[in-house]
Write a protein that holds these residues in place. Structure first.
Motif, PDB file in Angstrom:
ATOM      1  N   MET A 127       1.321  -1.517  -0.297  1.00 17.70           N
ATOM      2  CA  MET A 127       0.339   0.090   0.158  1.00 17.70           C
ATOM      3  C   MET A 127       0.830   0.997  -0.040  1.00 17.70           C
ATOM      4  O   MET A 127       0.524   1.923  -0.588  1.00 17.70           O
ATOM      5  CB  MET A 127      -0.564   0.116   0.848  1.00 17.70           C
ATOM      6  N   GLN A 128       1.886   1.101   0.677  1.00 18.81           N
ATOM      7  CA  GLN A 128       3.173   2.034   0.748  1.00 18.81           C
ATOM      8  C   GLN A 128       3.532   2.680  -0.507  1.00 18.81           C
ATOM      9  O   GLN A 128       3.543   3.584  -0.900  1.00 18.81           O
ATOM     10  CB  GLN A 128       4.348   2.176   1.982  1.00 18.81           C
TER      11      GLN A 128
ATOM     12  N   SER B 143      -7.799  15.291   7.562  1.00 22.40           N
ATOM     13  CA  SER B 143      -6.923  14.127   7.117  1.00 22.40           C
ATOM     14  C   SER B 143      -5.783  13.800   7.558  1.00 22.40           C
ATOM     15  O   SER B 143      -5.598  12.753   7.682  1.00 22.40           O
ATOM     16  CB  SER B 143      -7.267  13.937   5.302  1.00 22.40           C
TER      17      SER B 143
ATOM     18  N   TRP C 289      -1.214  14.668  -0.794  1.00 27.07           N
ATOM     19  CA  TRP C 289      -0.555  13.146  -1.512  1.00 27.07           C
ATOM     20  C   TRP C 289       0.974  12.946  -0.131  1.00 27.07           C
ATOM     21  O   TRP C 289       1.430  11.990  -0.101  1.00 27.07           O
ATOM     22  CB  TRP C 289       0.471  13.241  -2.590  1.00 27.07           C
TER      23      TRP C 289
ATOM     24  N   ALA D 177       0.907   4.257  -2.707  1.00 25.75           N
ATOM     25  CA  ALA D 177       0.805   5.378  -2.464  1.00 25.75           C
ATOM     26  C   ALA D 177       1.917   6.434  -2.697  1.00 25.75           C
ATOM     27  O   ALA D 177       2.012   7.610  -3.369  1.00 25.75           O
ATOM     28  CB  ALA D 177       0.627   5.591  -0.767  1.00 25.75           C
TER      29      ALA D 177
ATOM     30  N   THR E  11       1.645  11.317   7.968  1.00 26.95           N
ATOM     31  CA  THR E  11       1.093   9.454   6.863  1.00 26.95           C
ATOM     32  C   THR E  11       0.626   9.505   5.525  1.00 26.95           C
ATOM     33  O   THR E  11       0.117   8.863   5.010  1.00 26.95           O
ATOM     34  CB  THR E  11      -0.753   9.986   8.002  1.00 26.95           C
ATOM     35  N   GLY E  12       1.418   9.977   5.112  1.00 25.76           N
ATOM     36  CA  GLY E  12       1.602   9.472   3.610  1.00 25.76           C
ATOM     37  C   GLY E  12       2.930   8.730   3.345  1.00 25.76           C
ATOM     38  O   GLY E  12       3.064   8.576   3.993  1.00 25.76           O
TER      39      GLY E  12
ATOM     40  N   GLU F  59      -7.489  11.870  -6.398  1.00 24.64           N
ATOM     41  CA  GLU F  59      -7.156  12.661  -4.461  1.00 24.64           C
ATOM     42  C   GLU F  59      -5.889  11.608  -4.145  1.00 24.64           C
ATOM     43  O   GLU F  59      -5.743  10.444  -4.201  1.00 24.64           O
ATOM     44  CB  GLU F  59      -8.405  12.620  -4.367  1.00 24.64           C
ATOM     45  N   GLY F  60      -5.851  12.242  -2.874  1.00 27.12           N
ATOM     46  CA  GLY F  60      -4.275  11.613  -2.774  1.00 27.12           C
ATOM     47  C   GLY F  60      -4.679  11.152  -1.593  1.00 27.12           C
ATOM     48  O   GLY F  60      -5.637  11.670  -0.988  1.00 27.12           O
ATOM     49  N   PRO F  61      -3.940  10.913  -0.072  1.00 23.64           N
ATOM     50  CA  PRO F  61      -5.234   9.836   1.131  1.00 23.64           C
ATOM     51  C   PRO F  61      -5.011  11.335   2.025  1.00 23.64           C
ATOM     52  O   PRO F  61      -6.041  10.393   2.769  1.00 23.64           O
ATOM     53  CB  PRO F  61      -3.737   8.995   1.393  1.00 23.64           C
ATOM     54  N   LEU F  62      -4.175  12.273   1.736  1.00 25.86           N
ATOM     55  CA  LEU F  62      -4.309  13.092   2.710  1.00 25.86           C
ATOM     56  C   LEU F  62      -5.142  14.150   2.833  1.00 25.86           C
ATOM     57  O   LEU F  62      -5.383  15.127   3.808  1.00 25.86           O
ATOM     58  CB  LEU F  62      -2.631  13.785   3.127  1.00 25.86           C
TER      59      LEU F  62
END
Length: 450
Positions: A19-20, A222, A146, A23, A445-446, A207-210
């Motif tokens: 997952m990392q 977030s 991101w 990302a 957390t990115g 969109e990014g996770p953050l």
């Protein structure tokens, strides 16, 4: 049969690593797409400066009238930057970026018509400016969705390289287009390039996770549980005010250069159109090198877990002071070689404040409010885009001679950059203002910093 605990742990660790990695690829994939976005954005801005002579000759414009046409690009630029920044609270940035690219591409194409004159030029530049005004703040806001706080300087610098890269790539290419097909096709080429980017973004943009979900602008972001900070506190902080003024000064220099540098090099320094284009390209490469070097140094310090040798405001402000001295020397010397060396080297240090200001403002702002606060800063610095081409053109027209007018314009520019540098040294303190506003730094957390 049960899975041993060790095997479960390894499976979970492997899944987390995968997952990392995804990302990380998504973060840098978005960065490169947005770099291309900024390349096209600044190619749009470069057209007028490169085609200044042919446009003025065919349409019969004075330098003052041409400066008015160039300034019309910024008529709605600031208002659009501020207005669309509020939309980031409700609309995903992927949608906003796509809409802007489509609109600014369509705005270029009417100039292909032979009947399009001064009125059409002004109207299309106004529309283009309205579409491009929000580009930088929305792109930075999207990019910061991101990357965690400590990882943002390098990708932000890469994004800002789009300004220099757009000039570096477009100057020689559009000069060839103008020579081969005429100045109208320069507008057509950049319009088509924008359409190509829009297709790529539609297929790959995400969109990014953050990224804060739409509708959460005034609540926790977030990146952690952070209540909204009153906008008055953000916009009246020393960090925001000096970042905005520093970006204003840098944008003044950037806008003046895009509009008038080719004319200056031709009329004052005696260079041909192709030679002027080559100098503009070299200057853009110097700007890009400065921005990337600054970003890489900041990333290196972040990975080592050490603070930069100088606080962001002090370092950025001192570089602006050096740049202002270089601009003053540029205005005084007669040697073309020295002028070119100054343009490519120390004068480019002004651009560092564009990265410093974006990351400093993001540092003091909750994620959900970031788009609005960055848009408000764009509203301020974009005013330089209105004033700089217009003031420079009027100063040259009003002077006893073209060289005298340009000398006064560059002395004014040097003073503006110097004031911005001194203010940044004294008041640009993102860590101090972040603590005062309750923006304690959270664990990143990115995507991992490979």
């Amino acid at each position: 049969m049960t899975t041993p605990a060790g095997a479960v742990g390894r499976l979970r660790a492997g899944g987390a690593t995968a997952m990392q990695e995804r990302a990380h690829k998504g973060a840098w994939g978005s960065t490169w797409l947005l770099l291309a976005f900024m390349l096209v954005n600044f190619a749009d801005k470069t057209v007028m400066g490169l085609a200044a002579g042919p446009i003025r000759d065919e349409l019969g414009l004075t330098r003052g009238e041409f400066g008015t046409a160039q300034s019309s690009f910024f008529a709605l630029f600031s208002l659009a930057a501020l207005g669309v920044s509020f939309l980031t609270r409700r609309v995903r940035t992927t949608v906003l970026l796509l809409g802007m690219a489509l609109l600014w591409s369509v705005a270029q194409l009417p100039m292909l018509l032979g009947a399009a004159g001064f009125g059409t030029l002004v109207a299309t530049r106004v529309l283009l400016g309205a579409a491009e005004g929000p580009a930088a703040p929305v792109a930075v806001h999207h990019l910061h969705g991101w990357f965690g706080q400590k990882e943002r300087t390098l990708p932000t610098a890469v994004l800002m390289v789009g300004a220099a890269g757009g000039v570096a790539l477009s100057a020689p290419l559009l000069t060839l287009v103008i020579d081969a097909w005429g100045w109208r096709w320069a507008f057509g080429v950049v319009g088509l390039a924008g359409l190509v980017w829009a297709v790529c973004w539609y297929a790959r943009g995400e969109e990014g996770p953050l990224a804060p979900p739409p509708g959460t602008a005034d609540s926790a972001g977030s990146e952690g549980t952070r209540p909204a900070v009153p906008y008055r506190g953000l916009l009246l902080s020393g960090t925001w005010l000096t970042a905005a003024f520093g970006a204003f000064a840098a944008y003044w220099m950037l806008s003046a250069g895009l509009t008038w540098a080719p004319d200056y090099l031709h009329e004052v320094s005696g260079l041909t159109a192709k030679q002027s284009g080559a100098v503009v390209t070299a200057t853009a490469v110097g700007n890009a090198a400065v921005l990337l070097t600054h970003g890489l140094l900041a990333r290196r310090a972040s990975r080592r877990g050490t603070a930069p040798r100088l606080p962001a405001g002090l370092g950025g402000g001192l570089l602006m002071c050096v740049a202002s001295l270089s601009i003053a020397v540029f205005a005084e010397v007669d040697s073309v070689g020295v002028k070119i060396a100054l343009m490519v080297g120390p004068m480019a240090l002004t651009n560092v404040i564009l990265t410093v200001s974006q990351t400093a403002v993001a540092r003091i702002t909750p994620a959900g409010q970031r788009g609005v606060v960055l848009g408000a800063m764009a509203f301020v610095y974009a005013l330089a885009g209105i004033l700089s081409p217009l003031v420079t053109g009027r100063m040259v027209d009003a002077a006893a001679s073209v060289p005298t007018g340009y000398h006064s314009a560059y002395v004014l520019m040097a003073g503006l950059v110097a004031v911005a540098g001194v203010l940044a040294v004294c008041f640009l303190r993102p860590e101090r203002d972040a603590a005062r506003l309750g923006m304690t730094e959270t664990a990143p957390t990115g995507p991992p910093a490979h």
